[in-house]
Scaffold this motif. Structure first.
Motif, mmCIF file in Angstrom:
data_model
loop_
_atom_site.group_PDB
_atom_site.id
_atom_site.type_symbol
_atom_site.label_atom_id
_atom_site.label_comp_id
_atom_site.label_asym_id
_atom_site.label_seq_id
_atom_site.Cartn_x
_atom_site.Cartn_y
_atom_site.Cartn_z
ATOM 1 N N GLU A 144 0.754 -1.368 -0.061
ATOM 2 C CA GLU A 144 -0.186 -0.023 0.093
ATOM 3 C C GLU A 144 0.963 1.213 0.047
ATOM 4 O O GLU A 144 0.477 2.363 -0.058
ATOM 5 C CB GLU A 144 -0.927 -0.136 0.985
ATOM 6 N N GLY A 145 2.328 1.284 0.284
ATOM 7 C CA GLY A 145 3.023 2.371 0.106
ATOM 8 C C GLY A 145 3.379 3.140 1.354
ATOM 9 O O GLY A 145 3.873 4.122 1.445
ATOM 10 N N LEU A 146 2.828 2.436 2.530
ATOM 11 C CA LEU A 146 2.784 2.844 3.869
ATOM 12 C C LEU A 146 4.376 3.134 4.457
ATOM 13 O O LEU A 146 4.661 3.920 5.257
ATOM 14 C CB LEU A 146 2.090 2.172 4.959
ATOM 15 N N PHE A 147 5.065 2.199 3.747
ATOM 16 C CA PHE A 147 6.658 2.255 4.136
ATOM 17 C C PHE A 147 7.444 3.172 3.442
ATOM 18 O O PHE A 147 8.702 3.245 3.630
ATOM 19 C CB PHE A 147 7.098 0.787 4.424
ATOM 20 N N ASP A 148 6.793 3.594 2.234
ATOM 21 C CA ASP A 148 7.825 4.165 1.447
ATOM 22 C C ASP A 148 8.457 5.590 2.035
ATOM 23 O O ASP A 148 7.659 6.520 2.866
ATOM 24 C CB ASP A 148 6.616 4.661 0.276
ATOM 25 N N SER A 149 9.619 5.827 1.604
ATOM 26 C CA SER A 149 10.473 7.042 2.264
ATOM 27 C C SER A 149 9.857 8.243 1.863
ATOM 28 O O SER A 149 9.837 9.189 2.643
ATOM 29 C CB SER A 149 11.752 6.644 1.917
ATOM 30 N N ALA A 150 9.306 8.239 0.570
ATOM 31 C CA ALA A 150 9.086 9.478 0.098
ATOM 32 C C ALA A 150 7.723 10.175 0.865
ATOM 33 O O ALA A 150 7.528 11.325 0.849
ATOM 34 C CB ALA A 150 8.359 9.085 -1.366
ATOM 35 N N ARG A 151 7.155 9.419 1.464
ATOM 36 C CA ARG A 151 5.945 9.810 2.421
ATOM 37 C C ARG A 151 6.145 10.141 3.704
ATOM 38 O O ARG A 151 5.398 10.810 4.281
ATOM 39 C CB ARG A 151 4.816 8.887 2.529
ATOM 40 N N LYS A 152 7.415 9.873 4.043
ATOM 41 C CA LYS A 152 7.806 10.280 5.606
ATOM 42 C C LYS A 152 8.154 11.744 5.644
ATOM 43 O O LYS A 152 8.763 12.341 4.647
ATOM 44 C CB LYS A 152 9.164 9.621 5.745
ATOM 45 N N LEU A 265 5.381 -0.535 13.855
ATOM 46 C CA LEU A 265 5.239 1.071 14.028
ATOM 47 C C LEU A 265 6.558 1.644 13.573
ATOM 48 O O LEU A 265 6.756 2.684 12.979
ATOM 49 C CB LEU A 265 5.140 1.265 15.407
ATOM 50 N N ASP A 266 7.672 0.868 13.348
ATOM 51 C CA ASP A 266 8.974 1.319 13.367
ATOM 52 C C ASP A 266 9.111 1.654 11.664
ATOM 53 O O ASP A 266 10.096 2.565 11.173
ATOM 54 C CB ASP A 266 10.138 0.188 13.562
ATOM 55 N N ASP A 267 8.404 0.833 11.022
ATOM 56 C CA ASP A 267 8.398 1.006 9.455
ATOM 57 C C ASP A 267 7.391 2.093 8.946
ATOM 58 O O ASP A 267 7.928 2.650 7.998
ATOM 59 C CB ASP A 267 7.792 -0.431 9.073
ATOM 60 N N LEU A 271 10.782 8.257 11.455
ATOM 61 C CA LEU A 271 11.890 8.017 11.938
ATOM 62 C C LEU A 271 12.006 6.906 12.886
ATOM 63 O O LEU A 271 11.171 7.081 14.046
ATOM 64 C CB LEU A 271 12.653 9.206 12.627
ATOM 65 N N ARG A 272 12.724 5.987 12.813
ATOM 66 C CA ARG A 272 13.033 4.924 13.667
ATOM 67 C C ARG A 272 13.942 5.060 14.677
ATOM 68 O O ARG A 272 15.313 4.964 13.906
ATOM 69 C CB ARG A 272 13.024 3.652 13.026
ATOM 70 N N ALA A 273 13.790 5.313 15.916
ATOM 71 C CA ALA A 273 14.981 5.078 16.613
ATOM 72 C C ALA A 273 15.202 3.715 17.391
ATOM 73 O O ALA A 273 14.383 2.920 17.844
ATOM 74 C CB ALA A 273 14.853 6.278 17.798
#
Length: 425
Positions: A144-152, A265-267, A271-273
């Motif tokens: 679905e694209g929820l992990f795409d870096s472009a949307r972060k 949640l990390d994906d 930002l993932r810490a």
């Protein structure tokens, strides 16, 4: 199946390949190949067995896996092999320490005498079922694209207010506050407490997220929790929470557990810490580092400006040292002489033009005077006018007694006609 045939005569000892293991004696032993083949044929009749155990070794070679499975209650172990074709159908996160159940079929290698089991299926036990479902959800959300870096969303350089979602009086809260304040003492927090495990974890976290996301002063939100076993972290892989974080307008930082913990949640977070401490360090800049950076930039600017000024001064001195700028009088004098000559030539040309124009004007004046009626009158001629200014050209046009005006060189006189002129007069 290997076929062994006896080729002996009466009273001769049969070759080892011809003796079945059950018929072997000290005088007539069986061969290793015959023994291994017998074992293989016996094992080949076993069906697939489902076995439960813990993975103690996991080695990947050329796409295949060679592993060991240990009994959960004793030290008993078996060797297992997972071919690449089967590996594509089992969970991708399997590894050492996982509690699994596997479908195995015994296999015996005649050449080496090695005994192992080929795996046709494998899955986690208990928690493994949940992890398998989470892995499917992870794949769905990735599609679905929820992990795409472009949307972060990008985090602000220096947040005015940090929203913190964590357990009340938790070590995670203390770590975030302490490390953030050490880096930037004026940092401010708005903390929302929520259950970080159990049934209340997801609804509490969702409610806290909505409140912080609606606050216009909050620039970034940290969701923090200390480490724990995978079961206690399942709430942070809930689909409702993951989708809410994806839809939030405020940047969200996930700081759940330790480096090896990896909830969904990390994906989806911006930002993932790896830990709550790491979250504080990555959200808040270090005031000491920023001061050092500013000092470095000032030094570089001063150096570049000094270098530029030195370069420009050197160029200016070089220009001033050239003869044309050191003593410009010769150039000015030569240009002044040239300007005087140009003015003289212009003055002469203008004088000639004026003289020519004067002569031409005199010629035109003389011609105009020669053609003027006044010149004719000056020679003694006169012009007779009737009333209305009509010039009299024929005496017949003036009846007797008609008023006439006679114009001469100097003035005019009035007269009256005496009648018609006699013919021939």
């Amino acid at each position: 199946m290997t076929v062994f045939e006896a080729a002996t005569g009466p009273g001769e000892t049969p070759p080892a390949d011809a003796v079945a293991p059950r018929d072997s004696t000290p005088a007539a032993p069986t061969s290793v190949a015959r023994l291994n083949a017998t074992i293989r044929d016996f094992i080949a009749r076993w069906n697939t067995v489902w076995v439960e155990g813990e993975i103690t070794a996991w080695n990947v070679r050329a796409g295949n896996v060679f592993a060991r499975l240990k009994d959960t209650q004793s030290d008993a172990q078996i060797s297992i092999r997972i071919w690449s074709s089967v590996r594509a159908r089992i969970p991708a996160d399997l590894g050492v320490g996982d509690h699994v159940v596997a479908a195995v079929k015994a296999d015996y290698f005649v050449k080496s005498g090695d005994f192992s089991f080929a795996v046709s299926a494998m899955k986690h036990v208990g928690l493994g079922d949940q992890l398998e479902r989470l892995e499917k959800l992870r794949q769905q959300l990735r599609r679905e694209g929820l992990f795409d870096s472009a949307r972060k969303k990008r985090l602000p350089f220096l947040p005015h207010v940090i929203g913190l979602i964590t357990g009340e009086r938790s070590d995670a809260e203390k770590d975030v506050h302490r490390n953030a304040e050490l880096r930037w003492p004026q940092v401010r927090f708005r903390t929302e407490y929520a259950a970080v495990q159990g049934d209340r974890c997801v609804p509490d976290t969702l409610a806290a997220l909505r409140r912080l996301d609606a606050d216009p002063e909050v620039d970034v939100i940290i969701i923090a929790r200390g480490g724990g076993d995978p079961q206690t972290l399942l709430g942070f892989s809930d689909e409702r929470l993951v989708r809410a974080v994806s839809a939030a307008t405020t940047p969200v930082v996930s700081a759940i557990g330790h480096e090896n913990d990896h909830p969904l949640l990390d994906d989806v977070a911006d930002l993932r810490a790896s830990t709550p401490t790491d979250a504080a360090k990555r959200v808040v800049p270090d005031v000491g580092e920023q001061r050092a950076l500013i000092a470095q930039l000032r030094s570089r600017s001063t150096s570049r400006l000094t270098q530029r000024l030195t370069h420009d001064i050197a160029q200016l001195e070089q220009l001033r040292s050239r003869p044309v700028l050191r003593s410009p009088d010769p150039i000015i004098d030569s240009r002044a002489q040239e300007l005087w000559l140009t003015q003289a030539r212009g003055r002469d040309a203008l004088t000639r033009r004026l003289d020519d124009a004067g002569r031409r004007t005199g010629e035109l004046r003389a011609a105009l005077r020669a053609l003027s009626p006044a010149a004719t009158l000056a020679r003694g001629y006169a012009i007779a006018h009737l009333d209305g200014g009509v010039i009299l050209r024929d005496a017949a046009d003036a009846p007797r007694g008609a008023a006439l005006t006679i114009t001469v060189d100097r003035g005019s006189v009035a007269a009256r006609s005496e009648g018609e002129i006699e013919e021939g007069s």
